[in-house]
Design a protein around this motif. Structure first.
Motif, PDB file in Angstrom:
ATOM      1  N   LEU A  66     128.145  79.862  61.398  1.00 56.87           N
ATOM      2  CA  LEU A  66     126.840  79.265  61.089  1.00 56.87           C
ATOM      3  C   LEU A  66     126.250  80.066  59.942  1.00 56.87           C
ATOM      4  O   LEU A  66     126.012  81.272  60.067  1.00 56.87           O
ATOM      5  CB  LEU A  66     125.916  79.296  62.306  1.00 56.87           C
ATOM      6  CG  LEU A  66     126.476  78.738  63.618  1.00 56.87           C
ATOM      7  CD1 LEU A  66     125.385  78.696  64.682  1.00 56.87           C
ATOM      8  CD2 LEU A  66     127.091  77.370  63.419  1.00 56.87           C
ATOM      9  N   THR A 104     123.728  80.788  56.471  1.00 59.12           N
ATOM     10  CA  THR A 104     122.423  80.618  55.843  1.00 59.12           C
ATOM     11  C   THR A 104     122.518  79.758  54.584  1.00 59.12           C
ATOM     12  O   THR A 104     123.523  79.784  53.872  1.00 59.12           O
ATOM     13  CB  THR A 104     121.818  81.987  55.480  1.00 59.12           C
ATOM     14  OG1 THR A 104     120.549  81.789  54.865  1.00 59.12           O
ATOM     15  CG2 THR A 104     122.714  82.758  54.541  1.00 59.12           C
ATOM     16  N   VAL A 117     123.463  76.296  58.732  1.00 58.92           N
ATOM     17  CA  VAL A 117     122.651  76.406  59.945  1.00 58.92           C
ATOM     18  C   VAL A 117     121.625  75.287  60.016  1.00 58.92           C
ATOM     19  O   VAL A 117     121.192  74.885  61.098  1.00 58.92           O
ATOM     20  CB  VAL A 117     121.981  77.799  60.025  1.00 58.92           C
ATOM     21  CG1 VAL A 117     120.891  77.957  58.974  1.00 58.92           C
ATOM     22  CG2 VAL A 117     121.448  78.073  61.427  1.00 58.92           C
ATOM     23  N   THR A 118     121.237  74.743  58.852  1.00 57.67           N
ATOM     24  CA  THR A 118     120.355  73.589  58.778  1.00 57.67           C
ATOM     25  C   THR A 118     120.682  72.817  57.507  1.00 57.67           C
ATOM     26  O   THR A 118     121.216  73.383  56.556  1.00 57.67           O
ATOM     27  CB  THR A 118     118.872  74.010  58.758  1.00 57.67           C
ATOM     28  OG1 THR A 118     118.030  72.844  58.693  1.00 57.67           O
ATOM     29  CG2 THR A 118     118.555  74.897  57.565  1.00 57.67           C
ATOM     30  N   ARG A 133     115.215  71.877  61.115  1.00 56.53           N
ATOM     31  CA  ARG A 133     115.989  71.649  62.325  1.00 56.53           C
ATOM     32  C   ARG A 133     117.445  72.069  62.115  1.00 56.53           C
ATOM     33  O   ARG A 133     117.999  71.927  61.028  1.00 56.53           O
ATOM     34  CB  ARG A 133     115.958  70.171  62.718  1.00 56.53           C
ATOM     35  CG  ARG A 133     114.565  69.632  62.991  1.00 56.53           C
ATOM     36  CD  ARG A 133     113.995  70.214  64.256  1.00 56.53           C
ATOM     37  NE  ARG A 133     114.823  69.889  65.421  1.00 56.53           N
ATOM     38  CZ  ARG A 133     114.641  70.428  66.625  1.00 56.53           C
ATOM     39  NH1 ARG A 133     113.679  71.318  66.817  1.00 56.53           N
ATOM     40  NH2 ARG A 133     115.420  70.075  67.630  1.00 56.53           N
ATOM     41  N   PRO A 134     118.094  72.575  63.157  1.00 57.71           N
ATOM     42  CA  PRO A 134     119.499  72.963  63.037  1.00 57.71           C
ATOM     43  C   PRO A 134     120.423  71.763  63.128  1.00 57.71           C
ATOM     44  O   PRO A 134     120.023  70.685  63.606  1.00 57.71           O
ATOM     45  CB  PRO A 134     119.696  73.877  64.249  1.00 57.71           C
ATOM     46  CG  PRO A 134     118.777  73.293  65.283  1.00 57.71           C
ATOM     47  CD  PRO A 134     117.565  72.807  64.515  1.00 57.71           C
ATOM     48  N   ALA A 149     125.690  73.036  65.434  1.00 57.42           N
ATOM     49  CA  ALA A 149     125.419  74.468  65.498  1.00 57.42           C
ATOM     50  C   ALA A 149     124.937  74.859  66.893  1.00 57.42           C
ATOM     51  O   ALA A 149     125.393  75.862  67.470  1.00 57.42           O
ATOM     52  CB  ALA A 149     124.385  74.859  64.442  1.00 57.42           C
ATOM     53  N   ASN A 190     118.584  82.787  59.284  1.00 56.73           N
ATOM     54  CA  ASN A 190     119.212  81.849  60.219  1.00 56.73           C
ATOM     55  C   ASN A 190     118.396  81.688  61.491  1.00 56.73           C
ATOM     56  O   ASN A 190     118.346  80.604  62.086  1.00 56.73           O
ATOM     57  CB  ASN A 190     120.610  82.355  60.606  1.00 56.73           C
ATOM     58  CG  ASN A 190     121.616  82.221  59.487  1.00 56.73           C
ATOM     59  OD1 ASN A 190     122.001  81.128  59.104  1.00 56.73           O
ATOM     60  ND2 ASN A 190     122.055  83.350  58.957  1.00 56.73           N
ATOM     61  N   VAL A 238     115.356  79.079  61.940  1.00 53.94           N
ATOM     62  CA  VAL A 238     115.589  77.641  62.110  1.00 53.94           C
ATOM     63  C   VAL A 238     115.259  77.254  63.548  1.00 53.94           C
ATOM     64  O   VAL A 238     115.749  77.864  64.510  1.00 53.94           O
ATOM     65  CB  VAL A 238     117.047  77.281  61.771  1.00 53.94           C
ATOM     66  CG1 VAL A 238     117.321  75.807  62.051  1.00 53.94           C
ATOM     67  CG2 VAL A 238     117.331  77.614  60.304  1.00 53.94           C
ATOM     68  N   ILE A 264     117.439  77.659  67.069  1.00 55.83           N
ATOM     69  CA  ILE A 264     118.497  78.671  67.059  1.00 55.83           C
ATOM     70  C   ILE A 264     118.139  79.857  67.967  1.00 55.83           C
ATOM     71  O   ILE A 264     118.964  80.269  68.795  1.00 55.83           O
ATOM     72  CB  ILE A 264     118.804  79.135  65.627  1.00 55.83           C
ATOM     73  CG1 ILE A 264     119.393  77.980  64.799  1.00 55.83           C
ATOM     74  CG2 ILE A 264     119.774  80.320  65.649  1.00 55.83           C
ATOM     75  CD1 ILE A 264     120.750  77.492  65.265  1.00 55.83           C
TER      76      ILE A 264
END
Length: 361
Positions: free
Chosen positions: A57, A59, A150-151, A191-192, A196, A220, A223, A226
């Motif tokens: 995941l 950034t 991650v998003t 939002r992720p 993820a 990260n 988000v 997470i």
């Protein structure tokens, strides 16, 4: 405490690695060696155990260099950190991997651009979906693992500094001489990817780090969803501490203070273990880093353990890992410690609830 070798048969593990920058790609190079290639049977070529599912995941707040230019020119997410992860999980001697690493040294507007970044940009235009472009590029490179931004929100980093000022953009934050007090995303409700969250929920082992404290790790964790997923995760959660403090990010911070800064942003404890280097750095490298005010991160084990985080200490740096006079983690020793932890965690899950808590290595 120090790492130890455990004699037990291979246990399939699902692993999630969270981060960005060179720290994450260095870790992934080590983890890749424990992932089966297509057609490989469990236990073949994976020592000490087999990772059946590896997800990174990554950034997506970079706004400098080739990634930043593509982000502005194509209104897309920055591909640089994701591209580095793809190369780390591929067969690095492969010609395609070499192409993805290639940076143009001339050519007008092409100068400074990375071929892999341009490739992802082209796939994004073709598919209309950045996430799908990353998956297609990963398939072409035959990566041993899945890579997710991650998003997919086009979010900008905003930092509140110790003088009360607000600095926008990762490049400006990194260049600032002020100390970061709080990091935020704009918009704050990024939002992720559902994949993820699903990867975290399913994982047996989750790592955060190494990487720049704020711009590779905490970004990260800003988000939405997470931190909550990490707080409820059933897998072992491991913080891999950096080797050296970093200008404008973590000067003067010990290992426990790194964790404290992370917890200030997650609002909840999210680590079970921390991997801390206790090996001395060579005088040459100390002198090199002194020019930036950087020193080895103090492994204040007692303070870390008082936070409920068990410490794995040992020699996790390698002078042979110096690239352009920059220290790197010894990925083989870090991943060896992670595989030991993963096996122990799996054995705990397979034993009755009355079994004593997981011991330290």
């Amino acid at each position: 405490m120090s790492t130890s070798s455990l004699s037990a048969p291979p246990v399939p593990l699902r692993v999630v690695a969270i981060g960005g920058g060179t720290g994450l790609s260095t870790l992934l190079r080590g983890l890749r060696k424990h992932v089966a290639s297509p057609g490989q049977m469990p236990g073949e070529g994976c020592d000490p155990c087999l990772i059946t599912d590896l997800a990174a995941l990554v950034t997506v707040t970079d706004d400098g260099g080739s990634s930043g230019r593509l982000r502005k020119g194509f209104n897309m997410l920055p591909p640089g950190d994701l591209r580095n992860c793809m190369v780390a999980l591929s067969e690095e001697e492969d010609l395609l991997a070499q192409l993805f690493r290639h940076r143009f040294r001339s050519g007008g507007d092409m100068e400074g651009h990375n071929f892999g970044n341009l490739f992802v940009a082209a796939l994004t235009e073709i598919t209309g979906d950045f996430g799908q472009a990353i998956q297609l590029a990963s398939k072409i490179l035959n990566t041993r693992g899945r890579i997710y931004p991650v998003t997919t929100a086009n979010a900008t980093l905003v930092a509140s500094m110790d003088d009360g000022s607000l600095v926008r953009g990762e490049t400006n934050i990194t260049a600032s001489k002020r100390r970061i007090v709080e990091l935020m995303l704009d918009p704050p409700d990024a939002r992720p990817l559902p994949e993820a969250i699903e990867a975290i929920d399913r994982a047996d082992l989750i790592t955060v780090g190494p990487g720049s404290l704020y711009t590779s790790l905490i970004t990260n964790l800003l988000v939405e969803g997470i931190p909550q997923a990490l707080a409820r995760a059933r897998g072992l959660r491991v913080f891999i501490c950096n080797l050296m403090t970093q200008a404008n990010e973590s000067l003067g911070l010990s290992a426990s203070q790194h964790i404290e800064r992370i917890y200030e942003h997650t609002g909840a404890p999210i680590f079970d273990y921390a991997i801390l280097n206790t090996a001395p750095v060579s005088p040459q490298m100390l002198l090199r880093y002194a020019a930036e005010g950087s020193v080895p991160i103090a492994p204040d084990v007692d303070k870390v353990e008082s936070m409920g985080v068990h410490c794995i200490v040992g020699n996790f740096l390698s002078e042979g890992a110096i690239e352009g006079m920059v220290l790197r983690h010894a990925s083989d020793r870090v991943t060896g410690a992670l595989m030991d932890l993963g096996r122990m965690g799996m054995r705990r899950q397979q034993t009755p609830a009355s079994t004593p808590p997981l011991p330290s290595l």
